[in-house]
Design a protein around this motif. Structure first.
Motif: not given
Length: 680
Positions: A188-213
């Motif tokens: 677990t300690a090893l994973f916490f040292d090396v793991i990095q997030s690779n997903l970033i929430y795209n709020k602008t695109l999400t809001d635009n698609v919602l508004q279009e709907s």
């Protein structure tokens, strides 16, 4: 040309009123909403009272606000969330994992290869969809789209995305299966040292698609063709019918009237407004001629009507639900303070009728406002007393609440959906009505009018001018106090303005301050200053106390209504004593030299002061007064004034004059302490 100018000058007051009438009409029509109104009134749950209604043209049925809100919530619950994926992160993490694993774990342990392979499998599961940089706390079933370089790569649900806070739990579950649990902490300690997030929430695109709907939601749910029967006579207006009728009503207002018949609408509004204002002007001319002749007062009345209409229109344009927030009861309050209750109520009713053409639920609105105006007129008396104003405002607010409650129950047949916030609007309206006190003060300064509040201030005998009168002419000051008491009692008897006549009495003789010793009430030394003057000179000094009083009053900025008492308290009577004295020497005496300039009293209040002033002054000459002497004395003085035509311009009746005589007789009898003679 000269004759035309003279005609215009002579009739300038009428021309001004015509201009005022046209200007007010134009301004009211200008600020009114420029839309027509559906000619039928309808209420949900009530029968349709008029003839069968057929669609006059094709129109769309509009969805209710509640239905649109439900569709919006549904779309929001089904919205798709977009995340940008960094594909370089996964390879980097796996390389870092190889290096770190070899450093942490010795290859001599029995489960080295198994443990390393398990770690790689765990990493693969983490990066199958990706690791979030933050937990958005979304529903697990929410749709997710993963983008790589703005291109969709995968679609899944939010539950499949790995959250950093749950990495430890995931590792423990995976290691249990392979009996590798004892390596959990290190791995677990090893994973916490090396793991990095690779997903970033795209709020602008999400809001635009919602508004279009959301933008795709239609405000309509169908179309009614021309000639279709919408509702039959006697049919109950249910939810569906109500929505259809409401849609037709809005279609009338938004298209039929504003586009094709705008000029006709403006013309029709102009006729209605002009007719209402004309009725108000005719009422003032017929029943309040003194107000009609004063352009300032007429302007003041029209100005207040315009202000109330403007405030209400602004509120309606912002949100018609707040229409009861406008304190319309201020209008009758202000007009009653400056004029009288009848004029205040009539103006209030005219204003409410004008507003009835633009407010929603016009019948309910007009009923509530007219009832509130009547309560205002009936309850508010002596506005200068603060307690009276608070009590009256409380009563007005209570009437609003009771009437609104009654209308709501009639419409809904229950109180389940009672809008309690409307009661709050009525309370705020009542609080806003209290603003009438400072408003009256502002109006007094702007228009030069006098209210009972100002009269109360002027009646204070500690004021600078009355203090000066008591110091320079103490006898005149005492006389004025006595006259004030007599005049106030007389005014109360015939329901005249007692406060006004009292103030007028206190100031009517201030002109005597200029030459106090020439008036008998101020001659304490026994020396008569008139002995050294001719009768004509003496008469001039006596007569001039009226002109001197007007001059002093203007210097101290006394209101015109008070100055009127100074002008008229002697009318066009004569200084009879000096006239007869001069006549004894010279038969060719000019009576105009011994006559006051006038004018004659032109109101009940000024007539009352003339009577009380003459009676009080002459009563000092009574010797051994008895009831019969006082009665004859009062009768003779007032009858002489009446015979001389002093009351011809005053709107006072014979009956009222007789009532005043009775009051004066009773008061004088009390002053002279007359008692019944008991036998010894």
């Amino acid at each position: 040309m000269k004759d035309q100018i003279n005609t215009i000058y002579k009739n300038h007051s009428q021309f001004y009123k015509i201009l005022l009438f046209l200007t007010t009409t134009f301004l009211i029509v200008f600020i009114f909403p420029k839309s027509g109104r559906f000619k039928y009134n309808f209420e949900k749950g009530k029968p349709w009272q008029t003839e069968n209604l057929y669609a006059p043209f094709n129109f769309a049925i509009q969805k209710s606000k509640l239905k649109i809100a439900e569709e919006q919530e549904l779309i929001k619950s089904q919205t798709t969330y977009f995340f940008d994926k960094d594909i370089s992160v996964e390879d980097k993490v796996k390389n870092d994992y190889d290096v770190a694993f070899n450093k942490v774990f010795n290859d001599s342990i029995s489960n080295f290869n198994q443990l390393k392979s398990k770690g790689v499998a765990i990493l693969n599961s983490f990066y199958q969809y990706g690791i979030l940089n933050e937990d958005l706390k979304l529903n697990d079933n929410s749709s997710v789209v993963i983008l790589v370089d703005n291109v969709e790569k995968k679609s899944t649900t939010y539950s499949k995305l790995q959250k950093q806070g749950k990495i430890k739990d995931h590792i423990e579950n995976e290691l249990k299966e392979g009996n590798l649990l004892r390596y959990t902490n290190k791995l677990t300690a090893l994973f916490f040292d090396v793991i990095q997030s690779n997903l970033i929430y795209n709020k602008t695109l999400t809001d635009n698609v919602l508004q279009e709907s959301l933008d795709k939601i239609s405000s309509n749910r169908g179309v009614i063709d021309k000639g279709t029967l919408i509702i039959s006579k006697g049919e109950v207006v249910n939810d569906d019918k109500y929505q259809v009728l409401n849609s037709l009503s809005k279609e009338y207002e938004s298209q039929v009237w504003s586009k094709s018949s705008y000029n006709w609408i403006v013309f029709a509004y102009t006729l209605l407004v002009a007719l209402a204002l004309l009725m108000l002007l005719l009422f003032i001319r017929k029943y309040r001629l003194d107000v009609y002749k004063n352009n300032t007062k007429v302007t003041f009345i029209f100005f207040n009507v315009l202000v109330i209409v403007l405030l209400t229109t602004l509120v309606i344009n912002y949100n018609s639900e707040y229409v009861y927030l406008v304190p319309i009861a201020i209008l009758p309050l202000v007009l009653k303070a400056f004029f009288d209750a009848r004029l205040g109520l009539f103006t209030h009713v005219i204003t409410v009728l004008l507003l009835g053409s633009i407010v929603p639920n016009s019948y309910e609105y007009m009923f509530l406002q007219i009832i509130a105006g009547i309560v205002t007129i009936l309850t508010v008396s002596e506005l200068y007393k603060r307690a009276n104003l608070f009590i009256s405002v409380g009563q007005i607010t209570l009437v609003y609440i009771i009437a609104y409650f009654a209308f709501f129950v009639i419409h809904e047949a229950s109180i389940d959906n009672l809008k309690w916030e409307t009661f709050g609007l009525f309370i705020l309206c009542g609080l806003a009505t209290l603003f009438v006190q400072p408003l009256i003060y502002v109006y007094e300064k702007l228009f030069g009018l006098v209210s009972d509040v100002s009269l109360l201030e002027l009646s204070d005998t500690n004021s600078k001018l009355l203090k000066e009168l008591s110091n320079k002419a103490p006898g005149t000051f005492h006389h004025s106090l006595n006259v004030a008491n007599l005049a106030e009692a007389s005014a109360n008897e015939i329901e005249a303005n007692a406060m006004l006549v009292r103030v007028g009495a206190l100031y009517h003789d201030i002109g005597k301050m200029k030459s106090p010793t020439y008036f008998t009430e101020n001659q304490s030394s026994g020396i008569n200053s008139h002995d050294e003057l001719s009768p004509k000179e003496s008469a001039k000094i006596i007569i001039n106390h009226v002109l001197d009083g007007i001059e002093i009053a203007k210097k101290y900025n006394l209101p015109d209504r008070v100055i009127d008492f100074i002008r008229t308290h002697h009318g066009t009577s004569q200084v009879y004593y000096f006239y007869m004295k001069e006549k004894a020497k010279n038969e060719a005496v000019n009576i105009q030299d011994f006559t006051y300039p006038g004018p004659k009293p032109f109101s009940k209040e000024t007539a009352i002061l003339m009577m009380c002033d003459s009676v009080e002054a002459a009563s000092k000459s009574l010797k051994e007064p008895t009831s019969s002497k006082i009665d004859n004395f009062v009768e003779n003085i007032i009858n002489k004034q009446k015979d001389d035509g002093q009351f011809l311009n005053a709107n006072i009746t014979f009956k009222e004059i007789e009532s005043i005589k009775k009051v004066l007789k009773r008061k004088l009898a009390n002053i002279y302490h007359l008692r019944i003679e008991y036998p010894e």
